[in-house]
Design an enzyme around this catalytic site. Structure first.
Site, PDB file in Angstrom:
ATOM      1  N   CYS A  38      -7.605  -7.479   5.875  1.00  0.00           N
ATOM      2  CA  CYS A  38      -6.752  -6.703   4.968  1.00  0.00           C
ATOM      3  C   CYS A  38      -6.841  -7.326   3.571  1.00  0.00           C
ATOM      4  O   CYS A  38      -7.074  -8.528   3.429  1.00  0.00           O
ATOM      5  CB  CYS A  38      -5.320  -6.744   5.492  1.00  0.00           C
ATOM      6  SG  CYS A  38      -4.103  -5.992   4.392  1.00  0.00           S
ATOM      7  N   SER A  40      -4.460  -7.964   1.648  1.00  0.00           N
ATOM      8  CA  SER A  40      -3.351  -8.895   1.390  1.00  0.00           C
ATOM      9  C   SER A  40      -3.809 -10.349   1.556  1.00  0.00           C
ATOM     10  O   SER A  40      -3.420 -11.220   0.776  1.00  0.00           O
ATOM     11  CB  SER A  40      -2.178  -8.615   2.323  1.00  0.00           C
ATOM     12  OG  SER A  40      -1.686  -7.320   2.088  1.00  0.00           O
ATOM     13  N   HIS A  43      -5.609 -11.492  -1.486  1.00  0.00           N
ATOM     14  CA  HIS A  43      -4.776 -11.893  -2.626  1.00  0.00           C
ATOM     15  C   HIS A  43      -4.508 -13.404  -2.582  1.00  0.00           C
ATOM     16  O   HIS A  43      -4.267 -14.022  -3.621  1.00  0.00           O
ATOM     17  CB  HIS A  43      -3.441 -11.152  -2.619  1.00  0.00           C
ATOM     18  CG  HIS A  43      -3.544  -9.677  -2.901  1.00  0.00           C
ATOM     19  ND1 HIS A  43      -4.276  -9.159  -3.949  1.00  0.00           N
ATOM     20  CD2 HIS A  43      -2.982  -8.605  -2.290  1.00  0.00           C
ATOM     21  CE1 HIS A  43      -4.167  -7.839  -3.945  1.00  0.00           C
ATOM     22  NE2 HIS A  43      -3.395  -7.486  -2.950  1.00  0.00           N
ATOM     23  N   HIS A  59      -3.538 -11.297   9.503  1.00  0.00           N
ATOM     24  CA  HIS A  59      -2.245 -10.789   9.968  1.00  0.00           C
ATOM     25  C   HIS A  59      -2.352  -9.404  10.593  1.00  0.00           C
ATOM     26  O   HIS A  59      -1.358  -8.701  10.677  1.00  0.00           O
ATOM     27  CB  HIS A  59      -1.266 -10.742   8.786  1.00  0.00           C
ATOM     28  CG  HIS A  59      -1.710  -9.781   7.739  1.00  0.00           C
ATOM     29  ND1 HIS A  59      -2.634 -10.115   6.786  1.00  0.00           N
ATOM     30  CD2 HIS A  59      -1.413  -8.481   7.530  1.00  0.00           C
ATOM     31  CE1 HIS A  59      -2.869  -9.055   6.029  1.00  0.00           C
ATOM     32  NE2 HIS A  59      -2.140  -8.045   6.471  1.00  0.00           N
ATOM     33  N   CYS A 162      -1.284  -3.622  10.731  1.00  0.00           N
ATOM     34  CA  CYS A 162      -1.026  -3.582   9.293  1.00  0.00           C
ATOM     35  C   CYS A 162      -1.502  -2.278   8.656  1.00  0.00           C
ATOM     36  O   CYS A 162      -0.688  -1.490   8.203  1.00  0.00           O
ATOM     37  CB  CYS A 162      -1.607  -4.785   8.553  1.00  0.00           C
ATOM     38  SG  CYS A 162      -1.178  -4.693   6.795  1.00  0.00           S
TER      39      CYS A 162
HETATM   40  P1  NAD Z   1      -8.872  -2.348  -0.042  1.00  0.00           P
HETATM   41  O1  NAD Z   1      -9.519  -3.373  -0.863  1.00  0.00           O
HETATM   42  O2  NAD Z   1      -9.459  -1.972   1.278  1.00  0.00           O
HETATM   43  O3  NAD Z   1      -8.692  -0.980  -0.875  1.00  0.00           O
HETATM   44  C1  NAD Z   1      -8.399  -0.910  -2.241  1.00  0.00           C
HETATM   45  C2  NAD Z   1      -9.051   0.358  -2.787  1.00  0.00           C
HETATM   46  O4  NAD Z   1      -8.659   0.507  -4.154  1.00  0.00           O
HETATM   47  C3  NAD Z   1     -10.572   0.338  -2.770  1.00  0.00           C
HETATM   48  O5  NAD Z   1     -11.062   1.526  -2.171  1.00  0.00           O
HETATM   49  C4  NAD Z   1     -10.963   0.223  -4.250  1.00  0.00           C
HETATM   50  O6  NAD Z   1     -12.178   0.876  -4.550  1.00  0.00           O
HETATM   51  C5  NAD Z   1      -9.782   0.933  -4.897  1.00  0.00           C
HETATM   52  N1  NAD Z   1      -9.568   0.545  -6.304  1.00  0.00           N
HETATM   53  C6  NAD Z   1      -9.624  -0.694  -6.859  1.00  0.00           C
HETATM   54  N2  NAD Z   1      -9.330  -0.646  -8.171  1.00  0.00           N
HETATM   55  C7  NAD Z   1      -9.067   0.652  -8.462  1.00  0.00           C
HETATM   56  C8  NAD Z   1      -8.674   1.330  -9.643  1.00  0.00           C
HETATM   57  N3  NAD Z   1      -8.526   0.688 -10.810  1.00  0.00           N
HETATM   58  N4  NAD Z   1      -8.471   2.672  -9.577  1.00  0.00           N
HETATM   59  C9  NAD Z   1      -8.634   3.360  -8.408  1.00  0.00           C
HETATM   60  N5  NAD Z   1      -9.012   2.738  -7.250  1.00  0.00           N
HETATM   61  C10 NAD Z   1      -9.217   1.415  -7.277  1.00  0.00           C
HETATM   62  O7  NAD Z   1      -7.352  -2.822   0.179  1.00  0.00           O
HETATM   63  P2  NAD Z   1      -6.306  -2.471   1.359  1.00  0.00           P
HETATM   64  O8  NAD Z   1      -6.509  -3.427   2.481  1.00  0.00           O
HETATM   65  O9  NAD Z   1      -6.348  -1.024   1.604  1.00  0.00           O
HETATM   66  O10 NAD Z   1      -4.923  -2.886   0.643  1.00  0.00           O
HETATM   67  C11 NAD Z   1      -4.451  -2.151  -0.463  1.00  0.00           C
HETATM   68  C12 NAD Z   1      -3.229  -2.830  -1.064  1.00  0.00           C
HETATM   69  O11 NAD Z   1      -2.111  -2.715  -0.160  1.00  0.00           O
HETATM   70  C13 NAD Z   1      -3.393  -4.343  -1.300  1.00  0.00           C
HETATM   71  O12 NAD Z   1      -2.746  -4.710  -2.493  1.00  0.00           O
HETATM   72  C14 NAD Z   1      -2.658  -4.953  -0.123  1.00  0.00           C
HETATM   73  O13 NAD Z   1      -2.224  -6.265  -0.371  1.00  0.00           O
HETATM   74  C15 NAD Z   1      -1.507  -3.989  -0.020  1.00  0.00           C
HETATM   75  N6  NAD Z   1      -0.765  -4.006   1.250  1.00  0.00           N
HETATM   76  C16 NAD Z   1       0.574  -3.714   1.190  1.00  0.00           C
HETATM   77  C17 NAD Z   1       1.305  -3.671   2.347  1.00  0.00           C
HETATM   78  C18 NAD Z   1       2.752  -3.277   2.326  1.00  0.00           C
HETATM   79  O14 NAD Z   1       3.487  -3.574   3.276  1.00  0.00           O
HETATM   80  N7  NAD Z   1       3.217  -2.593   1.302  1.00  0.00           N
HETATM   81  C19 NAD Z   1       0.701  -3.956   3.589  1.00  0.00           C
HETATM   82  C20 NAD Z   1      -0.669  -4.206   3.604  1.00  0.00           C
HETATM   83  C21 NAD Z   1      -1.400  -4.228   2.435  1.00  0.00           C
HETATM   84 ZN    ZN Z   2      -2.269  -6.215   5.712  1.00  0.00          ZN
END
Ligand code: NAD
Ligand code: ZN
Length: 361
Positions: A38, A40, A43, A59, A162
């Site tokens: 993931c 996260s 980060h 996780h 997740c």
């Molecule tokens: P990921 O890297 O798989 O996906 C991110 C996507 O965003 C990619 O497809 C990328 O091309 C796109 N992207 C990047 N910059 C961009 C921009 N400027 N404009 C448009 N698109 C853009 O990530 P993920 O695993 O899907 O996680 C996404 C986010 O969610 C992360 O920040 C993660 O930490 C967060 N997250 C939050 C929770 C929660 O409980 N709220 C849980 C899990 C993950």
């Molecule tokens: Zn996650």
């Protein structure tokens, strides 16, 4: 056991042999079968969300119960489970109010006067979010574990912990997307694709996928997107044009100030911005106060799907078994623990929806 360890930010994780303690009274020891990569965790690798090092990240996992502590009666050796970061105390106001995903007194880690769960020769390792799933085994507080239905393949089930929980839940439970409404999903990675399929499950009429990486568009359509828009400064205007004035819900699923502001700019009057992406600790995005008032906009956050995972994860597993939820299409590659750095490089290059570590059985 083998684990992937973060010793220095912006450096590759190292594969090391570490020691995992036996279960304390309230703990469950799980042999990991699958563990998803993931963003996260990334980060913490990048340093945007610092954790004390050395740390075992990860996780998003499923596995088999190996052993349980003396007070654990709800799980036994051999149970097939998914774990989740949303451990809960059951006593705080949020828990009592039915929102244990935002528990204010999470029992994720052992009390400071007890030995650490992961050590090696006197060195203590941080266990990310009380899980540390980039390892062959995990020692988890009993409230961070849930059983899954018979027939749910463990190789796929880790994603429920997740990506699916967060994304589908943000649409279903967080925003409670109304049938016939319009939705924009900014960021179509593992989590964003699940927001898309969550919005589809809710009956959204129009789901607009927004991503800088156009290679994500085919996948987004597979998960239910009706339109795709290239991410960037013009994305908000394009979404507004496509929807004759803006969407009812915009989900930010990246964690960047600029995309949070862009997503806010995609809303129609009475629209809701859902913050799902994890922005850097100190970052802040700008909100025009007068617009909030005049257009009656809402901004809401969603953490781990906005509901207790103990109910949501088995439900999502059943939806998958019934053919109503997509998981297979989300796994771009199964990898070995040793290939984790390559897996993260592929995520950052935008080459994958999810990479999933599958451990030898
Ligand atoms: P990921 O890297 O798989 O996906 C991110 C996507 O965003 C990619 O497809 C990328 O091309 C796109 N992207 C990047 N910059 C961009 C921009 N400027 N404009 C448009 N698109 C853009 O990530 P993920 O695993 O899907 O996680 C996404 C986010 O969610 C992360 O920040 C993660 O930490 C967060 N997250 C939050 C929770 C929660 O409980 N709220 C849980 C899990 C993950
Ligand atoms: Zn996650």
């Amino acid at each position: 056991m083998k684990a992937a360890v973060l010793r220095e930010i912006q450096q590759p994780l190292t594969i090391e042999d570490v020691d995992l303690d036996g279960p304390g009274p309230d703990e469950v020891r799980v042999r990991v079968v699958s563990s998803g990569l993931c963003h996260s965790d990334y980060h913490s690798i990048s340093g945007d969300f610092p954790v004390p090092m050395p740390a075992v990240l990860g996780h998003e996992a499923a596995g088999i119960v190996e052993a349980v502590g003396s007070d654990v009666t709800e799980f036994k050796k051999g149970d097939r489970v998914v774990t989740c970061v949303s451990m809960y105390c059951g006593r705080c106001r949020e828990c009592l109010d039915g929102h244990n995903n935002v528990c204010s007194d999470k029992p994720s880690t052992r009390p400071a006067d007890k030995p650490a769960r992961i050590t090696k020769g006197g060195e203590v390792f941080t266990q990310y979010a009380g899980l540390g799933a980039f390892a062959e085994e995990m020692l988890v507080h009993r409230t961070g574990v849930t059983k899954i239905p018979e027939g749910m393949p463990l190789e796929k089930a880790g994603l429920l912990g997740c990506a699916v929980l967060t994304g589908v839940g943000a649409a279903l439970n967080g925003a409670q997307v109304r049938p016939g409404s319009t939705v924009a999903v900014v960021g179509c990675g593992g989590v964003g694709l699940n927001v898309i399929q969550g919005a589809k499950l809710c009956g959204a009429a129009r789901i607009i996928a927004v991503d800088v990486n156009e290679r994500k568009f085919d996948l987004a359509r597979t998960f239910g997107a009706t339109d795709c828009v290239k991410g960037g400064p013009d994305a908000a205007a394009e979404v507004k044009e496509l929807t004759d004035g803006g969407v009812d819900y915009a989900f930010e699923v990246i964690g960047l100030v600029q995309t949070q502001e862009q997503a806010l700019g995609m809303l129609r009057r009475l629209g809701t911005l859902m913050i799902v992406g994890m922005a850097p600790m100190a970052s802040q995005f700008k909100v025009p106060g007068v617009l909030m008032m005049v257009q009656q906009l809402q901004i809401r956050g969603s953490l781990m799907g906005s509901v207790p995972f103990q109910i949501a994860i088995p439900n999502y597993a059943q939806l998958y078994l019934d053919g109503k939820l997509k998981l297979d299409e989300m796994v771009s590659q199964n990898i070995k623990l040793e290939e984790i750095n390559d897996g993260y490089a592929k995520m950052m290059a935008g080459d994958v929806a999810r990479s999933v570590i599958v451990f030898d059985q």
